[in-house]
Design a protein around this motif. Structure first.
Motif, PDB file in Angstrom:
ATOM      1  N   GLN A  23       7.038   9.610   5.050  1.00 56.39           N
ATOM      2  CA  GLN A  23       5.585   9.424   4.088  1.00 56.39           C
ATOM      3  C   GLN A  23       6.267   9.376   2.624  1.00 56.39           C
ATOM      4  OE1 GLN A  23       6.362  11.229   6.478  1.00 56.39           O
ATOM      5  NE2 GLN A  23       5.217  11.677   8.481  1.00 56.39           N
ATOM      6  N   LEU A  24       6.668  10.658   2.295  1.00 55.08           N
ATOM      7  CA  LEU A  24       7.072  10.874   1.020  1.00 55.08           C
ATOM      8  C   LEU A  24       8.068  10.771  -0.088  1.00 55.08           C
ATOM      9  CD1 LEU A  24       4.651  14.216   1.409  1.00 55.08           C
ATOM     10  CD2 LEU A  24       4.451  12.618  -0.255  1.00 55.08           C
ATOM     11  N   LEU A  25       8.727   9.499   1.210  1.00 48.20           N
ATOM     12  CA  LEU A  25      10.072   8.874   0.324  1.00 48.20           C
ATOM     13  C   LEU A  25       9.796   8.102  -1.147  1.00 48.20           C
ATOM     14  CD1 LEU A  25      13.615   8.118   0.938  1.00 48.20           C
ATOM     15  CD2 LEU A  25      13.046   6.222   2.383  1.00 48.20           C
ATOM     16  N   LEU A  26       9.382   7.657  -0.993  1.00 54.20           N
ATOM     17  CA  LEU A  26       8.851   6.644  -2.040  1.00 54.20           C
ATOM     18  C   LEU A  26       8.735   7.214  -3.086  1.00 54.20           C
ATOM     19  CD1 LEU A  26       7.711   2.592  -1.595  1.00 54.20           C
ATOM     20  CD2 LEU A  26      10.142   3.733  -1.833  1.00 54.20           C
ATOM     21  N   ALA A  27       7.520   8.079  -2.784  1.00 51.74           N
ATOM     22  CA  ALA A  27       6.737   9.023  -3.900  1.00 51.74           C
ATOM     23  C   ALA A  27       8.680   9.971  -5.266  1.00 51.74           C
ATOM     24  CB  ALA A  27       6.269  10.227  -3.471  1.00 51.74           C
ATOM     25  N   GLY A  28       8.828  10.328  -4.087  1.00 48.04           N
ATOM     26  CA  GLY A  28      10.226  10.476  -4.602  1.00 48.04           C
ATOM     27  C   GLY A  28      11.381  10.640  -5.509  1.00 48.04           C
ATOM     28  N   HIS A  29      11.357   9.089  -4.650  1.00 49.36           N
ATOM     29  CA  HIS A  29      11.952   8.118  -4.955  1.00 49.36           C
ATOM     30  C   HIS A  29      11.545   7.185  -6.603  1.00 49.36           C
ATOM     31  CE1 HIS A  29      14.338   4.707  -5.724  1.00 49.36           C
ATOM     32  NE2 HIS A  29      13.211   3.959  -5.745  1.00 49.36           N
ATOM     33  N   TYR A  30      10.832   8.303  -6.577  1.00 46.55           N
ATOM     34  CA  TYR A  30       9.827   7.492  -8.519  1.00 46.55           C
ATOM     35  C   TYR A  30      10.109   8.972  -8.976  1.00 46.55           C
ATOM     36  CZ  TYR A  30       9.161   2.588  -6.112  1.00 46.55           C
ATOM     37  OH  TYR A  30       9.233   1.318  -5.523  1.00 46.55           O
ATOM     38  N   GLU A  63       1.445  -1.214  -0.014  1.00 47.88           N
ATOM     39  CA  GLU A  63      -0.012  -0.119  -0.092  1.00 47.88           C
ATOM     40  C   GLU A  63       1.232   1.256   0.107  1.00 47.88           C
ATOM     41  OE1 GLU A  63      -3.118   0.256  -0.497  1.00 47.88           O
ATOM     42  OE2 GLU A  63      -3.656   2.156   0.168  1.00 47.88           O
ATOM     43  N   TYR A  64       2.106   1.219   0.590  1.00 47.92           N
ATOM     44  CA  TYR A  64       2.538   2.370   0.876  1.00 47.92           C
ATOM     45  C   TYR A  64       3.428   2.332  -0.321  1.00 47.92           C
ATOM     46  CZ  TYR A  64       7.591   4.805   2.219  1.00 47.92           C
ATOM     47  OH  TYR A  64       8.136   5.789   2.508  1.00 47.92           O
ATOM     48  N   GLU A  65       3.445   1.623  -1.244  1.00 45.96           N
ATOM     49  CA  GLU A  65       4.188   1.306  -2.482  1.00 45.96           C
ATOM     50  C   GLU A  65       2.938   1.731  -2.902  1.00 45.96           C
ATOM     51  OE1 GLU A  65       7.666  -0.388  -3.500  1.00 45.96           O
ATOM     52  OE2 GLU A  65       7.296   0.287  -5.618  1.00 45.96           O
ATOM     53  N   ARG A  66       2.232   1.540  -3.235  1.00 44.49           N
ATOM     54  CA  ARG A  66       0.968   1.629  -4.557  1.00 44.49           C
ATOM     55  C   ARG A  66       1.127   3.143  -4.367  1.00 44.49           C
ATOM     56  NH1 ARG A  66      -4.762   2.912  -4.423  1.00 44.49           N
ATOM     57  NH2 ARG A  66      -4.948   2.832  -2.655  1.00 44.49           N
ATOM     58  N   VAL A  67       0.381   3.966  -3.282  1.00 41.84           N
ATOM     59  CA  VAL A  67      -0.102   5.230  -3.027  1.00 41.84           C
ATOM     60  C   VAL A  67       1.458   6.513  -3.241  1.00 41.84           C
ATOM     61  CG1 VAL A  67       0.104   6.959  -1.161  1.00 41.84           C
ATOM     62  CG2 VAL A  67      -1.585   4.782  -0.718  1.00 41.84           C
ATOM     63  N   GLY A  68       2.835   5.603  -3.008  1.00 47.59           N
ATOM     64  CA  GLY A  68       3.756   6.083  -3.612  1.00 47.59           C
ATOM     65  C   GLY A  68       3.265   6.849  -4.664  1.00 47.59           C
ATOM     66  N   ARG A  69       3.627   5.736  -5.685  1.00 51.13           N
ATOM     67  CA  ARG A  69       3.841   5.746  -7.288  1.00 51.13           C
ATOM     68  C   ARG A  69       2.789   6.551  -7.705  1.00 51.13           C
ATOM     69  NH1 ARG A  69       7.062   2.492  -9.502  1.00 51.13           N
ATOM     70  NH2 ARG A  69       7.698   0.386  -8.876  1.00 51.13           N
ATOM     71  N   LEU A  70       1.278   6.591  -7.296  1.00 49.31           N
ATOM     72  CA  LEU A  70       0.363   7.369  -7.975  1.00 49.31           C
ATOM     73  C   LEU A  70       1.275   8.989  -7.156  1.00 49.31           C
ATOM     74  CD1 LEU A  70      -3.040   5.579  -6.311  1.00 49.31           C
ATOM     75  CD2 LEU A  70      -2.600   6.099  -8.731  1.00 49.31           C
ATOM     76  N   ILE A  71       1.523   9.298  -5.916  1.00 49.36           N
ATOM     77  CA  ILE A  71       2.219  10.635  -5.407  1.00 49.36           C
ATOM     78  C   ILE A  71       3.052  10.592  -6.472  1.00 49.36           C
ATOM     79  CG2 ILE A  71       2.742  12.006  -3.561  1.00 49.36           C
ATOM     80  CD1 ILE A  71       1.761  10.267  -1.697  1.00 49.36           C
ATOM     81  N   ALA A  72       3.722  10.144  -7.054  1.00 49.10           N
ATOM     82  CA  ALA A  72       4.914  10.376  -7.761  1.00 49.10           C
ATOM     83  C   ALA A  72       4.749  10.639  -9.399  1.00 49.10           C
ATOM     84  CB  ALA A  72       5.387   9.274  -7.604  1.00 49.10           C
ATOM     85  N   SER A  73       3.686  10.137  -9.728  1.00 47.96           N
ATOM     86  CA  SER A  73       3.234  10.716 -11.194  1.00 47.96           C
ATOM     87  C   SER A  73       2.619  12.331 -10.855  1.00 47.96           C
ATOM     88  CB  SER A  73       2.073  10.068 -11.917  1.00 47.96           C
ATOM     89  OG  SER A  73       0.999   9.671 -11.040  1.00 47.96           O
ATOM     90  N   GLU A  74       2.263  12.405  -9.736  1.00 49.13           N
ATOM     91  CA  GLU A  74       1.239  13.687  -9.394  1.00 49.13           C
ATOM     92  C   GLU A  74       2.519  14.840  -9.861  1.00 49.13           C
ATOM     93  OE1 GLU A  74      -2.165  13.558  -7.691  1.00 49.13           O
ATOM     94  OE2 GLU A  74      -1.770  15.365  -6.997  1.00 49.13           O
ATOM     95  N   LEU A  75       3.980  13.901  -9.086  1.00 51.48           N
ATOM     96  CA  LEU A  75       5.079  14.984  -8.609  1.00 51.48           C
ATOM     97  C   LEU A  75       5.684  15.743  -9.812  1.00 51.48           C
ATOM     98  CD1 LEU A  75       7.074  13.302  -5.634  1.00 51.48           C
ATOM     99  CD2 LEU A  75       5.873  15.992  -5.836  1.00 51.48           C
TER     100      LEU A  75
END
Ligand code: UDP
Length: 424
Positions: free
Chosen positions: A141-148, A115-127
């Motif tokens: 909280q946003l570590l993965l999002a920023g990573h992707y 779930e952390y990964e799923r939301v992270g990827r969704l936020i990443a596409s917005e980023l």
């Protein structure tokens, strides 16, 4: 059915404007020159900060000042946070990760990681749709999002929490994402984990904004009157206060224990725990609050401030920090603990717990006290209540410590250097 937010990120609209002249006066001539030079190099560049919440907690506090300071220096900058509609589940998981990074042996299931990964990827596409030259991610909280996200951009990861004794299984899981950033910033050298590439690591000591409304100094009498009117805290009894989210690491239970000991010497003493529940990323706060409320029971000498409804949280917090006879900050883990800095700036002699962030600010017996147990805290509270002149001396020394080390213009200079070093 899963609740899907319309957007995962929201932009913080900041009305506060800062005039450079107002903060340059806190800097030496050499620092001023350097600050302006660094800002000049960054003109036309865009720095975007992302964190979990727009309100509540030290990171939001820093960003609320940092962005206007950067703008006043001609550096384009914006701040986004996670739409709270992303859901309680996500924040429960990130709260677990946060706790594990501060050393709690927390079990995170495969589903939760997914779930952390799923939301992270969704936020990443917005980023990816947000234009920037430098992307700064604050906290896990946003570590993965920023990573992707923004794979070809300069990215910085800011870790604001105490990672001195991480729970290894969780740390190792997120480590590849941490290392993927161009720079990794900690608030304290003790928090740097051994297996990070040294050339990427920077240490930034946090700071408070002397121009912010939060730093206002109010005569104690006026502040006491306010607390009586707004919170029912009687004006004429010795008053001990901790201002902090209801969080396990802030150890409010330990404060209640030491307060009970203090009452043997000062039966009329009052305790206020001010921890307005603003931050949306901390669902555990309700549990801690309930535990404390159960222990405090119906006692008329302990005041808990949790529900922000009907309260002006900023004003109430400022008044509490000015009203206290003794401020305590009983943290066992703390990235830094801006609340201690804020109280010290208001000339309070703070009694702090043994957390590394607090020890960075308080020199035991010189500008406050560091204690390791409820008994020791009680002893220091009694000492300060019975020695007003000593309290005043320590408070003045605390103010000087902040002036010399923990004021915002220095932090802004650190940021400018960092962005420039990324872009070079
Ligand atoms: N704060 C507040 N009201 C409260 C509790 C906290 O305004 O009831 C603010 C506090 O003044 C400080 C920030 O929240 O600016 C907390 O930052 P700190 O670094 O001390 O701890 P964190 O909450 O980030 O762990």
């Amino acid at each position: 059915m899963r609740n899907v937010p319309r957007t995962y990120l929201e932009k913080v609209i900041l009305s506060q404007q800062v005039r450079r002249a107002d903060f340059l006066r806190f800097m030496s001539a050499r620092q001023k020159k350097e600050l302006l030079k660094r800002a000049f190099y960054l003109r036309g560049k865009r720095v975007v900060h992302i964190n979990a919440v727009a309100d509540g907690g030290g990171v939001a506090e820093i960003l609320a000042s940092l962005i206007p300071y950067l703008r006043s220096l001609g550096v384009e900058s914006d701040w986004y946070f996670i739409n709270p509609d992303v859901g309680k589940k996500f924040f429960e998981i990130t709260n677990k990760i946060h706790n594990a990074l501060q050393g709690a042996p927390v079990k995170i299931s495969g589903r939760e990681w997914a779930e952390y990964e799923r939301v992270g990827r969704l936020i990443a596409s917005e980023l990816d749709k947000i234009d920037c030259d430098v992307l700064v991610i604050n906290d896990p909280q946003l570590l993965l999002a920023g990573h992707y996200a923004h794979l070809n951009k300069h990215k910085i990861y800011f870790s604001h929490i105490d990672t001195s004794s991480v729970f290894k299984p969780v740390w190792e899981k997120i480590l590849p994402a941490v290392v993927s950033y161009h720079r990794i910033v900690f608030s304290n050298r003790d928090f740097v984990n051994g297996n990070l590439p040294g050339r990427k690591v920077k240490i930034f000591t946090p700071a408070i904004d002397p121009l912010a409304a939060k730093q206002k100094i109010v005569p104690q009498k006026e502040a006491r009157l306010y607390l009586e009117k707004q919170g029912g805290v009687p004006q004429n009894c010795p008053l001990i206060i901790q201002v902090s989210r209801f969080d396990i690491w802030k150890n409010p239970m330990g404060v209640v224990q030491s307060f009970r000991i203090v009452q043997n010497t000062y039966p009329s003493a009052q305790l206020a725990l001010v921890g307005f529940n603003i931050a949306k990323d901390n669902p555990a706060a309700h549990v801690i609050y309930k535990d404390i409320a159960a222990v405090a029971g119906k006692s008329r000498d302990i005041f808990l401030f949790f529900d922000p409804k009907g309260k002006d949280v900023l004003e109430f917090t400022v008044m509490a920090q000015n009203a206290a006879d003794v401020i305590v900050q009983n943290s066992t883990k703390e990235g830094f603990g801006l609340v201690a800095t804020e109280a010290m700036w208001k000339r309070q002699a703070v009694i702090g717990g043994p957390a590394s962030g607090i020890r960075k600010q308080i020199r035991n017996g010189k500008n406050g006290f560091i204690v390791k147990s409820p008994e020791e805290m009680a002893q220091k509270i009694i000492f300060l209540l019975s020695r007003p002149a000593k309290r005043k001396r320590l408070g003045n020394s605390a103010r000087k410590t902040v002036l010399e080390n923990f004021l915002f213009p220095r932090l802004v200079l650190d940021h400018l250097k960092l962005y420039r070093s990324c872009l070079k």
